[in-house]
Design a protein around this motif. Structure first.
Motif, PDB file in Angstrom:
ATOM      1  N   ARG A  93      -0.561   1.582  -8.509  1.00 28.76           N
ATOM      2  CA  ARG A  93      -0.707   1.238  -7.093  1.00 28.76           C
ATOM      3  C   ARG A  93      -1.743   0.117  -6.952  1.00 28.76           C
ATOM      4  NH1 ARG A  93       0.422   3.718  -2.428  1.00 28.76           N
ATOM      5  NH2 ARG A  93       1.415   5.435  -3.536  1.00 28.76           N
ATOM      6  N   GLN A  97      -8.531  -3.161   0.416  1.00 26.91           N
ATOM      7  CA  GLN A  97      -9.541  -2.773   1.397  1.00 26.91           C
ATOM      8  C   GLN A  97      -9.781  -3.967   2.307  1.00 26.91           C
ATOM      9  OE1 GLN A  97     -11.445   0.241   1.284  1.00 26.91           O
ATOM     10  NE2 GLN A  97     -10.146   1.029  -0.357  1.00 26.91           N
ATOM     11  N   SER A 126      -6.126  -0.157   3.246  1.00 32.78           N
ATOM     12  CA  SER A 126      -7.137   0.571   4.008  1.00 32.78           C
ATOM     13  C   SER A 126      -7.734  -0.411   5.000  1.00 32.78           C
ATOM     14  CB  SER A 126      -8.224   1.110   3.086  1.00 32.78           C
ATOM     15  OG  SER A 126      -9.256   1.682   3.864  1.00 32.78           O
ATOM     16  N   GLY A 147      -4.028   3.287   5.236  1.00 24.67           N
ATOM     17  CA  GLY A 147      -5.190   4.150   5.381  1.00 24.67           C
ATOM     18  C   GLY A 147      -6.005   3.647   6.564  1.00 24.67           C
ATOM     19  N   SER A 192      -2.959   7.742   5.390  1.00 22.87           N
ATOM     20  CA  SER A 192      -4.169   8.429   4.930  1.00 22.87           C
ATOM     21  C   SER A 192      -5.318   8.105   5.871  1.00 22.87           C
ATOM     22  CB  SER A 192      -4.567   7.927   3.531  1.00 22.87           C
ATOM     23  OG  SER A 192      -3.490   8.019   2.632  1.00 22.87           O
ATOM     24  N   PHE A 223     -14.563  11.471   0.673  1.00 19.86           N
ATOM     25  CA  PHE A 223     -15.596  10.647   0.053  1.00 19.86           C
ATOM     26  C   PHE A 223     -16.920  11.378   0.244  1.00 19.86           C
ATOM     27  CE2 PHE A 223     -12.144   7.853   0.848  1.00 19.86           C
ATOM     28  CZ  PHE A 223     -12.280   6.713   0.073  1.00 19.86           C
ATOM     29  N   CYS A 297      -4.324   8.639  -1.592  1.00 11.74           N
ATOM     30  CA  CYS A 297      -2.953   8.236  -1.909  1.00 11.74           C
ATOM     31  C   CYS A 297      -2.624   8.640  -3.349  1.00 11.74           C
ATOM     32  CB  CYS A 297      -2.803   6.725  -1.768  1.00 11.74           C
ATOM     33  SG  CYS A 297      -3.175   6.080  -0.130  1.00 11.74           S
ATOM     34  N   CYS A 300      -4.534   7.357  -6.609  1.00 13.40           N
ATOM     35  CA  CYS A 300      -5.837   6.794  -6.226  1.00 13.40           C
ATOM     36  C   CYS A 300      -6.916   7.662  -6.867  1.00 13.40           C
ATOM     37  CB  CYS A 300      -6.010   6.823  -4.701  1.00 13.40           C
ATOM     38  SG  CYS A 300      -7.671   6.368  -4.171  1.00 13.40           S
TER      39      CYS A 300
HETATM   40  S1  SF4 Z   1      -6.891   6.825  -0.337  1.00 16.31           S
HETATM   41 FE1  SF4 Z   1      -7.328   5.415  -2.001  1.00 16.31          FE
HETATM   42  S2  SF4 Z   1      -5.501   4.141  -2.260  1.00 16.31           S
HETATM   43 FE2  SF4 Z   1      -5.381   5.195  -0.300  1.00 16.31          FE
HETATM   44  S3  SF4 Z   1      -6.205   3.730   1.189  1.00 16.31           S
HETATM   45 FE3  SF4 Z   1      -7.881   5.065   0.568  1.00 16.31          FE
HETATM   46  S4  SF4 Z   1      -8.888   4.060  -1.143  1.00 16.31           S
HETATM   47 FE4  SF4 Z   1      -6.883   3.096  -0.852  1.00 16.31          FE
END
Ligand code: SF4
Length: 339
Positions: A93, A97, A126, A147, A192, A223, A297, A300
């Protein structure tokens, strides 16, 4: 390949991803299975999130996002690196950002089209769309997942950390509305959000918001708050690891429909004291240790985004070793139960 005139000339790449894409040479303790890119611009983001070194008023290092550095590369080199790495199955993937600036959605759609021309790889973005049109643009460009970070678990914290009180352009109500619209555009499970544990919420408040997201069809990615020098929240400590572990378990149960927020019990401080499932079921779930892996995701794994490789690890980027598993049992006070 006809060069798109809108394609930004430069882009940032997380250090670990740059190594996987062959842009940097170094050893990796845990390889990213997603290539993490960040839009590049002279200057900072127009928003002002308290935890972010890209924030308008932050005097943090411009190449940082969380505790990771993101050096700048020519976009062409990055696209070639993605092509090679995807062919070799080193990345599944690409995640883009996005900072906030006027041309960001033009950049994101151009980058998405260029990546899709180069490699058969799934793309997550994201970003902080300000309207539905932004979201439709990304879907039409071929983005697989979007995201839209809430980051904070409550309306009050959201406002304080990234909303009006923080001098930011975002509102909790609009963010939730846009998340709902993104689900109707991208589909359930293809959207997400990021939730940061440790901004001042109780475990109960975090679990309630996780349930709310899942009920909307939004996948919550966890996070751990990470203090970054030069940001408004640089003096705030990281969350207790026990709190993070309980939240990881609660998220796993809710996302996998094993239990709901309403089934769980909390003490007077809002800490989880019962997950609402049988002890044996809980022990089985802890034993498979899926709850403690990085969430978000598919593919990820964000290695060491919130922690140093020497630990404590909040999100495990790869399958746990026996030693790491034993440490988690200790953190959860489960030592005796599982042996
Ligand atoms: S979950 Fe991971 S891959 Fe998905 S938008 Fe957030 S940082 Fe990116």
């Amino acid at each position: 390949m006809k060069q798109q005139k809108e394609l930004p000339k430069k882009i940032r790449v997380s250090t670990g991803s740059a190594i996987i894409l062959g842009l940097l040479k170094a050893k990796l303790d845990a390889a990213p299975t997603t290539a993490y890119l960040m839009t590049y611009r002279e200057g900072k983001c127009s928003a002002n999130c308290g935890f972010c070194s890209q924030a308008r008023k932050s005097y943090g290092k411009a190449d940082m996002l969380s505790r990771v550095s993101w050096p700048v590369f020519p976009t062409e080199h990055v696209l070639n690196g993605i092509e090679k790495a995807a062919k070799k199955g080193r990345i599944m993937r690409v995640c883009l950002q996005a900072l906030n600036y006027p041309e960001v959605f033009t950049d994101l759609t151009a980058l998405t089209k260029a990546i899709r021309q180069k490699a058969n790889v799934k793309i997550s973005i994201s970003c902080q769309p300000l309207n539905t049109e932004n979201i439709i643009l990304l879907a039409n460009a071929g983005v697989e997942r979007i995201g839209i970070p809430l980051d904070a678990a409550t309306k009050a914290l959201f406002d304080k950390v990234k909303g009006e009180s923080a001098g930011g352009p975002y509102s909790w109500t609009t963010q939730l509305k846009l998340l709902g619209e993104a689900v109707s555009i991208f589909g359930k499970g293809k959207v997400s959000t990021h939730l940061i544990v440790g901004l001042g919420e109780s475990e109960q408040e975090m679990v309630e918001t996780i349930q709310r997201c899942v009920d909307m069809g939004v996948l919550p990615a966890l996070f751990a708050f990470t203090p970054i020098a030069g940001t408004a929240l640089e003096d705030k400590p990281q969350p207790p690891i026990q709190t993070y572990r309980r939240i990881q378990i609660a998220r796993h149960l809710i996302v996998n429909r094993v239990a709901r927020y309403e089934d769980m019990h909390f003490d007077a401080n809002g800490c989880i004291i019962d997950f609402g499932i049988a002890e044996q079921t809980l022990l089985q779930i802890v034993k498979i240790n899926a709850p403690f892996l990085t969430s978000g995701c598919p593919d990820c794994n964000r290695p060491y985004y919130n922690e140093k490789p020497r630990g404590p690890l909040y999100n495990y980027p790869k399958k746990l070793t026996e030693k790491e598993f034993a440490l988690i049992q200790e953190e959860l006070g489960l030592k005796e139960a599982l042996f």
